[in-house]
Design a protein around this motif. Structure first.
Motif, PDB file in Angstrom:
ATOM      1  N   PRO A  34     -22.371  -4.515  95.773  1.00 18.98           N
ATOM      2  CA  PRO A  34     -22.576  -3.188  95.159  1.00 18.98           C
ATOM      3  C   PRO A  34     -21.303  -2.353  95.230  1.00 18.98           C
ATOM      4  N   HIS A  35     -20.717  -2.320  96.428  1.00 15.69           N
ATOM      5  CA  HIS A  35     -19.493  -1.564  96.648  1.00 15.69           C
ATOM      6  C   HIS A  35     -18.380  -2.101  95.749  1.00 15.69           C
ATOM      7  N   ALA A  36     -18.258  -3.434  95.674  1.00 14.81           N
ATOM      8  CA  ALA A  36     -17.177  -4.055  94.907  1.00 14.81           C
ATOM      9  C   ALA A  36     -17.295  -3.729  93.417  1.00 14.81           C
ATOM     10  N   VAL A  37     -18.491  -3.904  92.864  1.00 12.46           N
ATOM     11  CA  VAL A  37     -18.706  -3.649  91.435  1.00 12.46           C
ATOM     12  C   VAL A  37     -18.388  -2.190  91.105  1.00 12.46           C
ATOM     13  N   MET A  38     -18.897  -1.278  91.941  1.00 11.31           N
ATOM     14  CA  MET A  38     -18.694   0.153  91.685  1.00 11.31           C
ATOM     15  C   MET A  38     -17.231   0.539  91.839  1.00 11.31           C
ATOM     16  N   THR A  39     -16.561  -0.048  92.846  1.00 11.98           N
ATOM     17  CA  THR A  39     -15.157   0.288  93.075  1.00 11.98           C
ATOM     18  C   THR A  39     -14.300  -0.149  91.884  1.00 11.98           C
ATOM     19  N   VAL A  40     -14.599  -1.337  91.349  1.00 12.40           N
ATOM     20  CA  VAL A  40     -13.837  -1.835  90.194  1.00 12.40           C
ATOM     21  C   VAL A  40     -14.078  -0.925  88.981  1.00 12.40           C
ATOM     22  N   MET A  41     -15.339  -0.552  88.757  1.00 10.07           N
ATOM     23  CA  MET A  41     -15.613   0.343  87.617  1.00 10.07           C
ATOM     24  C   MET A  41     -14.939   1.693  87.831  1.00 10.07           C
ATOM     25  N   GLY A  42     -14.971   2.164  89.090  1.00 11.94           N
ATOM     26  CA  GLY A  42     -14.327   3.443  89.414  1.00 11.94           C
ATOM     27  C   GLY A  42     -12.834   3.391  89.112  1.00 11.94           C
ATOM     28  N   HIS A  44     -11.266   1.506  86.838  1.00 10.57           N
ATOM     29  CA  HIS A  44     -10.976   1.513  85.396  1.00 10.57           C
ATOM     30  C   HIS A  44     -11.320   2.859  84.747  1.00 10.57           C
ATOM     31  N   MET A  45     -12.422   3.482  85.206  1.00  8.02           N
ATOM     32  CA  MET A  45     -12.742   4.808  84.676  1.00  8.02           C
ATOM     33  C   MET A  45     -11.653   5.789  85.076  1.00  8.02           C
ATOM     34  N   GLY A  46     -11.169   5.664  86.312  1.00  6.55           N
ATOM     35  CA  GLY A  46     -10.113   6.546  86.816  1.00  6.55           C
ATOM     36  C   GLY A  46      -8.850   6.403  85.970  1.00  6.55           C
ATOM     37  N   ASP A  86     -36.349   1.212  86.529  1.00  3.48           N
ATOM     38  CA  ASP A  86     -35.632   2.390  86.036  1.00  3.48           C
ATOM     39  C   ASP A  86     -34.126   2.274  86.307  1.00  3.48           C
ATOM     40  N   PHE A  87     -33.784   1.702  87.465  1.00  3.43           N
ATOM     41  CA  PHE A  87     -32.376   1.485  87.816  1.00  3.43           C
ATOM     42  C   PHE A  87     -31.742   0.504  86.825  1.00  3.43           C
ATOM     43  N   VAL A  88     -32.470  -0.578  86.554  1.00  5.57           N
ATOM     44  CA  VAL A  88     -31.992  -1.581  85.601  1.00  5.57           C
ATOM     45  C   VAL A  88     -31.803  -0.952  84.213  1.00  5.57           C
ATOM     46  N   HIS A  90     -31.013   2.164  83.638  1.00  7.33           N
ATOM     47  CA  HIS A  90     -29.781   2.958  83.714  1.00  7.33           C
ATOM     48  C   HIS A  90     -28.563   2.050  83.492  1.00  7.33           C
ATOM     49  N   ALA A  91     -28.590   0.877  84.110  1.00  8.99           N
ATOM     50  CA  ALA A  91     -27.482  -0.066  83.934  1.00  8.99           C
ATOM     51  C   ALA A  91     -27.393  -0.486  82.466  1.00  8.99           C
ATOM     52  N   GLY A  92     -28.535  -0.670  81.822  1.00  8.16           N
ATOM     53  CA  GLY A  92     -28.562  -1.038  80.412  1.00  8.16           C
ATOM     54  C   GLY A  92     -27.963   0.047  79.531  1.00  8.16           C
ATOM     55  N   ALA A 122     -23.422   8.086  81.434  1.00 12.43           N
ATOM     56  CA  ALA A 122     -24.271   7.000  81.940  1.00 12.43           C
ATOM     57  C   ALA A 122     -24.011   6.749  83.426  1.00 12.43           C
ATOM     58  N   CYS A 123     -22.744   6.806  83.847  1.00  8.09           N
ATOM     59  CA  CYS A 123     -22.412   6.652  85.274  1.00  8.09           C
ATOM     60  C   CYS A 123     -23.116   7.760  86.054  1.00  8.09           C
ATOM     61  N   GLN A 124     -22.935   8.995  85.556  1.00  4.54           N
ATOM     62  CA  GLN A 124     -23.432  10.138  86.322  1.00  4.54           C
ATOM     63  C   GLN A 124     -24.948  10.190  86.394  1.00  4.54           C
ATOM     64  N   SER A 125     -25.618   9.796  85.313  1.00  3.33           N
ATOM     65  CA  SER A 125     -27.072   9.941  85.353  1.00  3.33           C
ATOM     66  C   SER A 125     -27.671   8.955  86.356  1.00  3.33           C
ATOM     67  N   CYS A 126     -27.059   7.785  86.515  1.00  4.63           N
ATOM     68  CA  CYS A 126     -27.564   6.858  87.539  1.00  4.63           C
ATOM     69  C   CYS A 126     -27.200   7.371  88.937  1.00  4.63           C
ATOM     70  N   HIS A 127     -25.971   7.875  89.106  1.00  9.02           N
ATOM     71  CA  HIS A 127     -25.554   8.364  90.425  1.00  9.02           C
ATOM     72  C   HIS A 127     -26.439   9.516  90.897  1.00  9.02           C
ATOM     73  N   GLN A 128     -26.795  10.400  89.945  1.00 10.55           N
ATOM     74  CA  GLN A 128     -27.626  11.550  90.314  1.00 10.55           C
ATOM     75  C   GLN A 128     -28.924  11.085  90.967  1.00 10.55           C
ATOM     76  N   TYR A 130     -29.620   7.714  92.140  1.00  8.57           N
ATOM     77  CA  TYR A 130     -29.644   6.579  93.067  1.00  8.57           C
ATOM     78  C   TYR A 130     -28.490   6.521  94.062  1.00  8.57           C
ATOM     79  N   ARG A 131     -27.480   7.322  93.872  1.00  5.97           N
ATOM     80  CA  ARG A 131     -26.345   7.160  94.763  1.00  5.97           C
ATOM     81  C   ARG A 131     -26.582   7.877  96.083  1.00  5.97           C
TER      82      ARG A 131
HETATM   83  C1  HEC Z   1     -27.485   1.716  87.390  1.00  9.33           C
HETATM   84  C2  HEC Z   1     -26.953   2.679  88.297  1.00  9.33           C
HETATM   85  C3  HEC Z   1     -25.474   2.972  88.333  1.00  9.33           C
HETATM   86  C4  HEC Z   1     -24.621   3.096  87.275  1.00  9.33           C
HETATM   87  C5  HEC Z   1     -24.920   2.993  85.792  1.00  9.33           C
HETATM   88  C6  HEC Z   1     -23.323   3.380  87.831  1.00  9.33           C
HETATM   89  N1  HEC Z   1     -23.391   3.423  89.199  1.00  9.33           N
HETATM   90 FE1  HEC Z   1     -21.831   3.748  90.471  1.00  9.33          FE
HETATM   91  N2  HEC Z   1     -23.084   3.668  92.042  1.00  9.33           N
HETATM   92  C7  HEC Z   1     -24.442   3.396  91.979  1.00  9.33           C
HETATM   93  C8  HEC Z   1     -24.985   3.345  93.317  1.00  9.33           C
HETATM   94  C9  HEC Z   1     -26.437   3.050  93.685  1.00  9.33           C
HETATM   95  C10 HEC Z   1     -23.919   3.616  94.188  1.00  9.33           C
HETATM   96  C11 HEC Z   1     -23.931   3.627  95.725  1.00  9.33           C
HETATM   97  C12 HEC Z   1     -23.611   2.191  96.128  1.00  9.33           C
HETATM   98  C13 HEC Z   1     -23.511   1.970  97.597  1.00  9.33           C
HETATM   99  O1  HEC Z   1     -23.492   2.928  98.368  1.00  9.33           O
HETATM  100  O2  HEC Z   1     -23.443   0.789  97.982  1.00  9.33           O
HETATM  101  C14 HEC Z   1     -22.742   3.814  93.360  1.00  9.33           C
HETATM  102  C15 HEC Z   1     -21.481   4.090  93.854  1.00  9.33           C
HETATM  103  C16 HEC Z   1     -20.339   4.225  93.083  1.00  9.33           C
HETATM  104  C17 HEC Z   1     -19.019   4.450  93.610  1.00  9.33           C
HETATM  105  C18 HEC Z   1     -18.657   4.540  95.082  1.00  9.33           C
HETATM  106  C19 HEC Z   1     -18.449   3.109  95.537  1.00  9.33           C
HETATM  107  C20 HEC Z   1     -18.342   2.971  97.010  1.00  9.33           C
HETATM  108  O3  HEC Z   1     -19.148   2.180  97.561  1.00  9.33           O
HETATM  109  O4  HEC Z   1     -17.489   3.616  97.600  1.00  9.33           O
HETATM  110  C21 HEC Z   1     -18.164   4.499  92.546  1.00  9.33           C
HETATM  111  C22 HEC Z   1     -16.648   4.691  92.575  1.00  9.33           C
HETATM  112  C23 HEC Z   1     -18.957   4.326  91.354  1.00  9.33           C
HETATM  113  N3  HEC Z   1     -20.274   4.157  91.721  1.00  9.33           N
HETATM  114  C24 HEC Z   1     -18.453   4.324  90.077  1.00  9.33           C
HETATM  115  C25 HEC Z   1     -19.216   4.159  88.932  1.00  9.33           C
HETATM  116  C26 HEC Z   1     -18.703   4.263  87.573  1.00  9.33           C
HETATM  117  C27 HEC Z   1     -17.259   4.567  87.222  1.00  9.33           C
HETATM  118  C28 HEC Z   1     -19.759   4.052  86.745  1.00  9.33           C
HETATM  119  C29 HEC Z   1     -19.777   4.043  85.246  1.00  9.33           C
HETATM  120  C30 HEC Z   1     -18.764   3.284  84.560  1.00  9.33           C
HETATM  121  C31 HEC Z   1     -20.930   3.816  87.580  1.00  9.33           C
HETATM  122  N4  HEC Z   1     -20.564   3.885  88.890  1.00  9.33           N
HETATM  123  C32 HEC Z   1     -22.185   3.569  87.071  1.00  9.33           C
HETATM  124  C33 HEC Z   1     -25.192   3.185  90.844  1.00  9.33           C
HETATM  125  C34 HEC Z   1     -24.691   3.197  89.539  1.00  9.33           C
END
Ligand code: HEC
Length: 131
Positions: A34-42, A44-46, A86-88, A90-92, A122-128, A130-131
């Motif tokens: 989870p951390h890896a996927v989000m960090t990589v997206m973060g 590229h968005m950055g 619902d989470f899935v 959001h990813a869609g 889309a990033c923000q609505s999921c974060h609001q 589930y993050r």
């Molecule tokens: C389907 C839901 C969802 C979507 C869409 C989503 N995120 Fe996330 N994101 C999460 C969740 C849940 C976490 C917290 C993960 C954790 O704590 O392990 C997170 C955490 C993060 C973090 C912090 C990572 C960390 O562990 O330090 C970053 C950066 C991030 N997201 C970037 C993005 C970006 C950029 C996008 C859009 C391109 C995005 N996310 C879209 C659910 C989502």
């Protein structure tokens, strides 16, 4: 119950709560996906929003970041196994937004800003939620 035993019970609760937090952190670190996927997206968005801010939007580089975002976003569902529907969804929505951004093929900063707005939403609505 006297004050001393009340204090001991309270102390026990606090230690118990701390233990739970540590256990959850340990569990979390066992699955780095989870951390890896989000960090990589973060990343590229950055890079994209940095390009807009600096007004330097090289079309080829932009396209590269968008494609990486798109392919990484395909791993979200797998990175969060057992997530609710619902989470899935959001990813869609993020993937739909990214497909639109890639197809828009932005050639300048104005086009890029327009193209990544729905992605950012889309990033923000999921974060609001589930993050
Ligand atoms: C389907 C839901 C969802 C979507 C869409 C989503 N995120 Fe996330 N994101 C999460 C969740 C849940 C976490 C917290 C993960 C954790 O704590 O392990 C997170 C955490 C993060 C973090 C912090 C990572 C960390 O562990 O330090 C970053 C950066 C991030 N997201 C970037 C993005 C970006 C950029 C996008 C859009 C391109 C995005 N996310 C879209 C659910 C989502």
């Amino acid at each position: 119950m006297n004050a001393r035993s009340a204090l001991l019970i309270l102390l026990g609760l606090v230690i118990g709560a701390l233990g739970t937090v540590f256990a959850m952190k340990a569990l979390g670190s066992r699955n780095p996906m989870p951390h890896a996927v989000m960090t990589v997206m973060g990343h590229h968005m950055g890079a994209l929003s940095q390009a807009v801010k600096a007004r330097q939007c090289d079309a080829a580089q932009v396209n590269d970041h968008l494609l990486r975002l798109q392919s990484t976003s395909a791993d979200i569902a797998e990175a969060f196994p057992g997530a609710e529907q619902d989470f899935v969804n959001h990813a869609g929505r993020l993937r739909t937004a990214l497909q639109g951004a890639v197809q828009a093929h932005p050639l300048d900063c104005a086009a890029l800003a327009t193209a990544i707005k729905p992605v950012d939403d889309a990033c923000q609505s999921c974060h609001q939620q589930y993050r």
